[in-house]
Design an enzyme around this catalytic site. Structure first.
Site: not given
Ligand SMILES: O=C(O)[C@H](O)[C@@H](O)[C@@H](O)[C@H](O)CO
Ligand SMILES: [Mg+2]
Length: 406
Positions: A209, A309
């Site tokens: 992260h 993602h």
């Molecule tokens: O892998 C994932 O989903 C992401 O790291 C996620 O945790 C972030 O993008 C979050 O949405 C940022 O506000």
């Molecule tokens: Mg992520």
């Protein structure tokens, strides 16, 4: 019911001698709805009565993206929504400045809605417009453990009951540029506990992260290696991408990244340098379907897997699935059901055709309906947009008071 679609009407006028080019369809209105938990939906209307939906948003900066979409709509109203490629190039190149999270998310949501319109105008799912299905079902994964990854075991057990066997969790809490053996042990023991409990019956990715700096990434990757996570995500921040090949040389764990890269022009450096085994462009941040299919194709040329993602809403997920079903190298799809951000609304709360998003043995089927394949509950969206608070990600600090990566 929308008037007879543009193409049907045009076909009806094909006389065999001359094709009467009818006035093109026109975009008439763009409307944005910020809704709980932290999403924003875009509705694009046309003079043919066909409406497209997109999900332009940067989590925590919805109003900024809203302003960007409104500025872009000055050009878009009156344009032909079917000329997606030209509109994309105008939005990307026409404002001199380009790229970045805000502009590329605005373009992404508009692009999604344009593909939705095109599919609806032709009566086919978007994947048909991109060459048809390359697979019959798409593997998905679920988040467990929340921001501070605790009780992942319970989370995994609960989701296994509905056939999900692939998961993702945060790897650590706040972590210093140089941190302690205790912090490393906390990260490793959680992963060891998963393997002890479930063996190889499940798979899991670990999301650093962006919380882990390069020195600690090398340490953590070494300590996590014996537990063979499926991948480690954002091993370092995207702005430290030059470390990807060096970290990859230090471990057999596949490295994943991409949620904070916003166009082909960023991903190309990652492909050229190597080190990333899985790219994770976000369909609502990296220019939409038009851009992400190109990123997927570039990735395939470098033998890199695609795992879009998607911690966001159903329109973003639908756009991801349209790309997954035409990309040979798509391996995993993130979705936000039960994610720790979804307070106030869940993934399918604004969706009418919930049955099309059913997860069967950890897979999604192709979305059958025309366009993106999601039928939104517009009434519920409008109502929810009336009373929405601005979501902000938490601001973390280290024990010494300095800002920590969240
Ligand atoms: O892998 C994932 O989903 C992401 O790291 C996620 O945790 C972030 O993008 C979050 O949405 C940022 O506000
Ligand atoms: Mg992520």
């Amino acid at each position: 019911m929308p008037k007879e679609s543009y193409f049907k009407r045009s076909k009806a006028h094909y006389t065999g001698r001359v094709f009467i080019i009818l006035a093109a369809m026109k975009i008439t209105k763009l409307t944005l709805y910020r809704v709980p938990p932290r999403w924003m939906f875009l509705k694009i209307e046309t003079d043919e009565g066909i409406t497209g939906w997109g999900e332009p948003v940067i989590e925590g900066r919805a109003r900024t993206v809203e302003a960007a979409v409104n500025e872009l709509s000055e050009y878009l109203v009156g344009q032909d929504p079917l000329r997606i490629n030209d509109l994309w190039q105008v939005m990307y190149r026409g404002g001199f400045y380009r790229g970045g999270a805000i502009l590329m998310s605005a373009i992404a949501g508009i692009d999604q809605a344009l593909w939705d319109i095109k599919g609806k105008a032709l009566g086919v799912p978007v994947y048909q417009l991109l060459g048809g299905l390359v697979r019959d079902r798409m593997k998905m994964y679920s988040w467990v453990g929340g921001d501070r990854p605790a009780d992942v075991i319970d989370g995994i057990n609960t989701l296994r009951e509905i056939g999900i066997n692939t998961f993702k969790m945060n790897g650590t809490e706040e972590l210093g540029i140089i941190d302690t053996a205790a912090a490393v042990d906390a990260a490793v023991s959680r992963v060891a506990q998963i393997r002890d409990t479930f063996g190889n019956a499940i798979e899991f990715g670990i999301d650093f992260h962006g919380r882990v700096a390069a020195p600690m990434a090398k340490v953590l990757l070494r300590e996590l290696e014996p537990y063979r996570p499926l991948f480690v995500e954002e091993p370092v921040l995207a702005e430290q991408a030059e470390y990807y090949p060096r970290l990859a040389d230090s471990t057999a764990i596949p490295l994943a990244a991409g949620e904070r890269m916003y166009s082909r022009f960023e991903f190309k450096h990652v492909f050229q340098r190597g080190g990333i085994a899985i790219v994770q462009p976000d369909l609502s941040h990296a220019g939409g379907i038009t851009e992400c299919v190109k990123i997927a194709a570039m990735a395939e040329a470098y033998d890199v897997a695609l795992a879009p993602h998607c911690p966001l809403g159903p329109v973003a997920l639908a756009a991801c699935l349209q790309v997954d079903f035409v990309s040979h190298n798509a391996v995993l799809q993130e979705q936000s059901m039960g994610i720790h951000y979804n307070r106030g609304a869940e993934l399918l709360d604004y969706v009418v055709n919930k049955e099309d998003f059913q997860i069967i043995d950890g897979y999604f089927a192709p979305l059958p309906k025309p366009g993106l394949g999601v039928v939104v509950d517009e009434e519920r969206i409008v109502a929810a947009s009336m009373n929405v608070t601005d979501w902000r990600n938490p601001l973390w600090r280290h024990p010494d008071g300095s800002v920590a990566e969240w």
